[in-house]
Design a protein around this motif. Structure first.
Motif: not given
Lengths: 190, 190
Positions: B12-18, B24-30
């Motif tokens: 969030s310090k760099t971009i704004t996501l809904t 969805y973004f987070f779902s790619h991390f393990t």
DNA sequence: TTTCGATTGTGATGTAGGTCACACAGTTTC
DNA sequence: GAAACTGTGTGACCTACATCACAATCGAAA
């Protein structure tokens, strides 16, 4: 070759744009010509632009309190140069950019770069990859600095950019390698 | 704080996501957990992932032919680490990453990063800015290497990361500064 | 042609930091 | 508790490179 073609060929190595998209992309660049020795960015300047080299050689460098010069980068055709710290932070320039030879460049303002990144997704992709390459290259150079002595770094530089040897004064090569010009002279006479 | 929140705050310090986009973004991390001293990337490994630090300290480092270690980066919570050269070029790792303390990380494969960059324009923007910051920081460190002596670099490091002094063995600090542990010892006892 | 400035070579000497050697903690292992 | 291991301090010596000084070369200007 025309400026437009040179940039197009360069950009095409990373991304694919339609002709219309590229025309729009290109329309944000301004052509400029400089003479050998001319300053493009001077310490203390406000930095608005980054520069894409069409012809000639630039150097970006730092001058310390003892007036000693350290070269961050030689920029040859199709390379980019600026004071990226100043450009992104908005601070005044601490890094200088000037012309080793007569040079032609395309200028892109920071504002236009961000605009292009926003409007053209592929454009953002291009700038991400370009920065990434710069990052990896700088990290390699840092490692070489920690790891190798001056002679090794000198040979590394010549292997990577043989043309530099003939075009760039040895003093500048020494400043890039982080040794005195005397030491450099001794290195390649042995 | 949960891994998801930590990453969200960072992004969030760099971009704004809904919220949906971030899910969805987070779902790619393990999520992964490592013990002190464990190797995350070893020389010669195939490198698929970059690592976002949730807790603990990592180091990324290079070992030369004389078995001397050079530290490229200490990675603390909310920092990223990998062998970026290997990650982007597809070559085998030349840089190692391991754990200075017990550590928790989020792994993102290179494939998923590119996928995210493609699918979410803002995501590409995030990674461009992250890399950009890394680039500028590395360039500054390179300049400091050329310009300043070991003592100066030592004080610079402590000023920037006071916590390191207590957590990280002095040997490693020496490897980061590019001096022998003996020299470092002499520096701060005078 | 002469003169001047910029660039480079080379000797003498100084110094930061490397290397080696060994001492001496604190901490883990049996 | 002994032993072994990891991290750190400290002395003696060595080396790569800096600095200073001056000579030599070369191209551009006059």
């Amino acid at each position: 070759m025309q400026p437009k073609e040179i940039l197009k060929e360069h950009v095409s190595k990373t991304i694919t744009l339609t002709d219309d998209q590229f025309d729009y992309f290109f329309s944000h660049f301004t052509y400029k010509k400089f003479k050998k020795g001319q300053t493009i960015i001077g310490e203390g300047d406000k930095v608005d632009c980054e520069y894409f080299v069409l012809s000639g050689y630039l150097k970006s460098f730092f001058i310390n309190d003892d007036m000693k010069m350290f070269i961050l980068q030689f920029a040859m055709p199709t390379w980019w140069a600026s004071d990226y710290n100043a450009l992104y932070s908005g601070d005044r320039a601490t890094v200088n950019v000037d012309c080793i030879t007569d040079a032609e460049v395309l200028c892109l303002t920071s504002q236009d770069r961000e605009k292009l990144c926003k409007e053209i997704h592929e454009g953002e992709h291009f700038f991400r990859w370009r920065t990434n390459k710069g990052y990896v290259a700088t990290q390699k150079r840092l490692l070489s600095f920690m790891n190798n002595d001056a002679k090794h770094r000198y040979e590394e530089l010549l292997a990577q950019y043989p043309t530099l040897y003939n075009i760039v004064p040895k003093q500048l090569i020494a400043s890039y390698l982080g040794v005195s010009r005397e030491t450099l002279s001794r290195l390649y006479h042995s």
